[in-house]
Write a protein that holds these residues in place. Sequence first.
Motif, PDB file in Angstrom:
ATOM      1  N   ALA A 123       0.827  -1.208   0.000  1.00 54.50           N
ATOM      2  CA  ALA A 123       0.000   0.000   0.000  1.00 54.50           C
ATOM      3  C   ALA A 123       0.863   1.260   0.000  1.00 54.50           C
ATOM      4  N   ARG A 124       1.976   1.239   0.719  1.00 51.86           N
ATOM      5  CA  ARG A 124       2.864   2.411   0.738  1.00 51.86           C
ATOM      6  C   ARG A 124       3.478   2.644  -0.635  1.00 51.86           C
ATOM      7  N   PHE A 125       3.926   1.565  -1.268  1.00 53.44           N
ATOM      8  CA  PHE A 125       4.527   1.701  -2.588  1.00 53.44           C
ATOM      9  C   PHE A 125       3.513   2.239  -3.596  1.00 53.44           C
ATOM     10  N   VAL A 126       2.282   1.740  -3.535  1.00 55.34           N
ATOM     11  CA  VAL A 126       1.256   2.195  -4.473  1.00 55.34           C
ATOM     12  C   VAL A 126       0.964   3.673  -4.258  1.00 55.34           C
ATOM     13  N   ARG A 127       0.825   4.089  -3.002  1.00 56.28           N
ATOM     14  CA  ARG A 127       0.532   5.498  -2.720  1.00 56.28           C
ATOM     15  C   ARG A 127       1.663   6.418  -3.168  1.00 56.28           C
ATOM     16  N   LEU A 128       2.895   5.950  -3.034  1.00 54.51           N
ATOM     17  CA  LEU A 128       4.047   6.758  -3.416  1.00 54.51           C
ATOM     18  C   LEU A 128       4.302   6.738  -4.914  1.00 54.51           C
ATOM     19  N   GLY A 129       3.585   5.901  -5.650  1.00 53.69           N
ATOM     20  CA  GLY A 129       3.806   5.809  -7.094  1.00 53.69           C
ATOM     21  C   GLY A 129       5.106   5.117  -7.433  1.00 53.69           C
ATOM     22  N   TRP A 130       5.501   4.151  -6.627  1.00 55.29           N
ATOM     23  CA  TRP A 130       6.790   3.490  -6.801  1.00 55.29           C
ATOM     24  C   TRP A 130       6.676   2.149  -7.531  1.00 55.29           C
ATOM     25  N   VAL A 131       5.500   1.824  -8.005  1.00 57.18           N
ATOM     26  CA  VAL A 131       5.309   0.572  -8.746  1.00 57.18           C
ATOM     27  C   VAL A 131       4.541   0.852 -10.035  1.00 57.18           C
ATOM     28  N   GLN A 132       4.754  -0.024 -11.007  1.00 59.09           N
ATOM     29  CA  GLN A 132       4.134   0.159 -12.316  1.00 59.09           C
ATOM     30  C   GLN A 132       2.866  -0.690 -12.450  1.00 59.09           C
ATOM     31  N   GLU A 133       1.918  -0.155 -13.187  1.00 60.93           N
ATOM     32  CA  GLU A 133       0.712  -0.918 -13.475  1.00 60.93           C
ATOM     33  C   GLU A 133       1.065  -2.086 -14.395  1.00 60.93           C
ATOM     34  N   MET A 134       0.530  -3.257 -14.073  1.00 58.65           N
ATOM     35  CA  MET A 134       0.804  -4.434 -14.889  1.00 58.65           C
ATOM     36  C   MET A 134      -0.124  -4.488 -16.094  1.00 58.65           C
ATOM     37  N   ASP A 135       0.380  -5.090 -17.162  1.00 56.92           N
ATOM     38  CA  ASP A 135      -0.381  -5.252 -18.395  1.00 56.92           C
ATOM     39  C   ASP A 135      -1.087  -6.600 -18.341  1.00 56.92           C
ATOM     40  N   ARG A 136      -2.384  -6.588 -18.061  1.00 53.97           N
ATOM     41  CA  ARG A 136      -3.128  -7.837 -17.960  1.00 53.97           C
ATOM     42  C   ARG A 136      -3.244  -8.555 -19.305  1.00 53.97           C
ATOM     43  N   GLY A 137      -2.953  -7.862 -20.394  1.00 52.09           N
ATOM     44  CA  GLY A 137      -2.927  -8.521 -21.691  1.00 52.09           C
ATOM     45  C   GLY A 137      -1.864  -9.602 -21.752  1.00 52.09           C
ATOM     46  N   ARG A 138      -0.835  -9.474 -20.916  1.00 54.99           N
ATOM     47  CA  ARG A 138       0.215 -10.489 -20.836  1.00 54.99           C
ATOM     48  C   ARG A 138      -0.050 -11.488 -19.711  1.00 54.99           C
ATOM     49  N   GLN A 139      -1.198 -11.344 -19.058  1.00 54.64           N
ATOM     50  CA  GLN A 139      -1.471 -12.162 -17.877  1.00 54.64           C
ATOM     51  C   GLN A 139      -2.872 -12.785 -17.919  1.00 54.64           C
ATOM     52  N   PRO A 140      -3.132 -13.633 -18.908  1.00 59.77           N
ATOM     53  CA  PRO A 140      -4.464 -14.245 -18.998  1.00 59.77           C
ATOM     54  C   PRO A 140      -4.783 -15.157 -17.816  1.00 59.77           C
ATOM     55  N   ASN A 141      -3.766 -15.804 -17.245  1.00 61.57           N
ATOM     56  CA  ASN A 141      -4.027 -16.680 -16.103  1.00 61.57           C
ATOM     57  C   ASN A 141      -4.436 -15.880 -14.871  1.00 61.57           C
ATOM     58  N   VAL A 142      -3.766 -14.740 -14.642  1.00 61.87           N
ATOM     59  CA  VAL A 142      -4.142 -13.886 -13.516  1.00 61.87           C
ATOM     60  C   VAL A 142      -5.586 -13.426 -13.689  1.00 61.87           C
ATOM     61  N   THR A 143      -5.911 -12.987 -14.887  1.00 60.81           N
ATOM     62  CA  THR A 143      -7.264 -12.511 -15.164  1.00 60.81           C
ATOM     63  C   THR A 143      -8.302 -13.584 -14.892  1.00 60.81           C
ATOM     64  N   ARG A 144      -8.000 -14.795 -15.261  1.00 67.99           N
ATOM     65  CA  ARG A 144      -8.975 -15.884 -15.161  1.00 67.99           C
ATOM     66  C   ARG A 144      -9.012 -16.537 -13.782  1.00 67.99           C
ATOM     67  N   TYR A 145      -7.864 -16.724 -13.149  1.00 69.38           N
ATOM     68  CA  TYR A 145      -7.803 -17.615 -11.998  1.00 69.38           C
ATOM     69  C   TYR A 145      -7.596 -16.947 -10.635  1.00 69.38           C
ATOM     70  N   LEU A 146      -7.297 -15.664 -10.573  1.00 69.31           N
ATOM     71  CA  LEU A 146      -7.094 -15.013  -9.285  1.00 69.31           C
ATOM     72  C   LEU A 146      -8.358 -15.133  -8.428  1.00 69.31           C
ATOM     73  N   ASP A 147      -8.181 -15.546  -7.183  1.00 68.64           N
ATOM     74  CA  ASP A 147      -9.287 -15.724  -6.244  1.00 68.64           C
ATOM     75  C   ASP A 147     -10.109 -14.445  -6.137  1.00 68.64           C
ATOM     76  N   PRO A 148     -11.427 -14.531  -6.324  1.00 69.71           N
ATOM     77  CA  PRO A 148     -12.279 -13.336  -6.217  1.00 69.71           C
ATOM     78  C   PRO A 148     -12.135 -12.602  -4.887  1.00 69.71           C
ATOM     79  N   LEU A 149     -11.838 -13.318  -3.795  1.00 70.34           N
ATOM     80  CA  LEU A 149     -11.683 -12.659  -2.499  1.00 70.34           C
ATOM     81  C   LEU A 149     -10.497 -11.700  -2.477  1.00 70.34           C
ATOM     82  N   LEU A 150      -9.539 -11.905  -3.390  1.00 68.44           N
ATOM     83  CA  LEU A 150      -8.300 -11.131  -3.365  1.00 68.44           C
ATOM     84  C   LEU A 150      -8.222 -10.096  -4.484  1.00 68.44           C
TER      85      LEU A 150
END
Length: 392
Positions: A123-150
């Motif tokens: 959360a600190r890294f995200v607020r500080l802008g220290w991380v990059q947004e991921m390209d879900r176009g390269r991550q079909p498994n994340v899109t499909r299989y990530l637990d809805p609770l998370l």
Amino acid sequence: MPLKRSSLSRRSLLLGGGALLGGLAGCGVPAAYIPPGERAAADRSARDKRLTWANWPLYIDTDDERPGRRPTLEAFEERTGIAVEYVEEINDNDEFFGKISPALMNRRPTGRDLIVISDWMCARFVRLGWVQEMDRGRQPNVTRYLDPLLRSPAFDPGRRFTVPWQSGITGIAYNRRALGREIRGVADLWAGDLRGRVTLLSGLDEAFALLMQGDGVDITRWTADDFHRMCDQVEEQVAKGQIRRFTGNDYIKDLSSGDVLACQAYSGDVVQLQADDPDIRFVVPEEGAELWSESLMIPDLARHKANAERLTDHYYDPGVAAELAAWVDYVCPVPAARDVLASSSDEETASLAEDPLVFPDAAMRERLVIARDITPKERTEFAGRWNGIAGL
């Protein structure tokens, strides 16, 4: 080849205590914030088939016969031709923050393309802008299989910047045989027969949510009043001698030795303890428990972003996630991995599919919640109060 569950000890999470590193970790210093347009560097992934990944010790599968081998990681390298420098350098969230923050705040690359830290620190890294947004176009498994609770924590709606590596539950562990009864909720920790035989976690970020839930608080929207009311109750129990001490992961030793009969605990630790002592139980209280994660992130100016995104997606293939789950014993963020484990010819591995501390069942899932994180404005006040109670 069937999956075979490792008998080696797994990593116990060494979650940091929330130290305020020069004030920067606890509050978003304006000069440290990096706007979106300044976070990316020229990506070398297409011509430079490699990446550097920083993780915690003992937090990935290894070969029992050859501990230096990491089967799921080697499978990625063989399939993609991408060489991964895997560095086990994270031992504490705050310590690692201090290690890489000078580079990030001064707009320099960290030398790492992928890191794994706890979500409250993410959360600190995200607020500080220290991380990059991921390209879900390269991550079909994340899109499909990530637990809805998370999928959508308060600090990163839609998981644009983070992807859970492993997850877990903060609940209550106790020795059923020694205590002679069941524990069902947080209030049970304050029973007279447990006086001096209870421990709580010392870290603010690790302890507060479960204790609030015991007071009936919705931890997705808790307030300062909720926090201070919880602290009042804990102070009262300390004064009565109910709480033996506040601990890090050393609660494992206290529970195993019998010095403590009940404690705040992490689900993954209890899975390991139960292998040696089936009388150790883990409870998701009736009021609910906190579901947390340690997540993968791509820091600013990483030179191999696309390669890091492909590696992240590799671990969301259910077969790969199952192999990892059979080793680390935490809550698997890929529910589809359960069927893979259930089909294993190895009896111990197949039984893992039925373990609710790895794949929570429907009843348990209804009681799991991701807590609203502590904001920068709140942290100094709340950490000061909590650390005074915990003796930090």
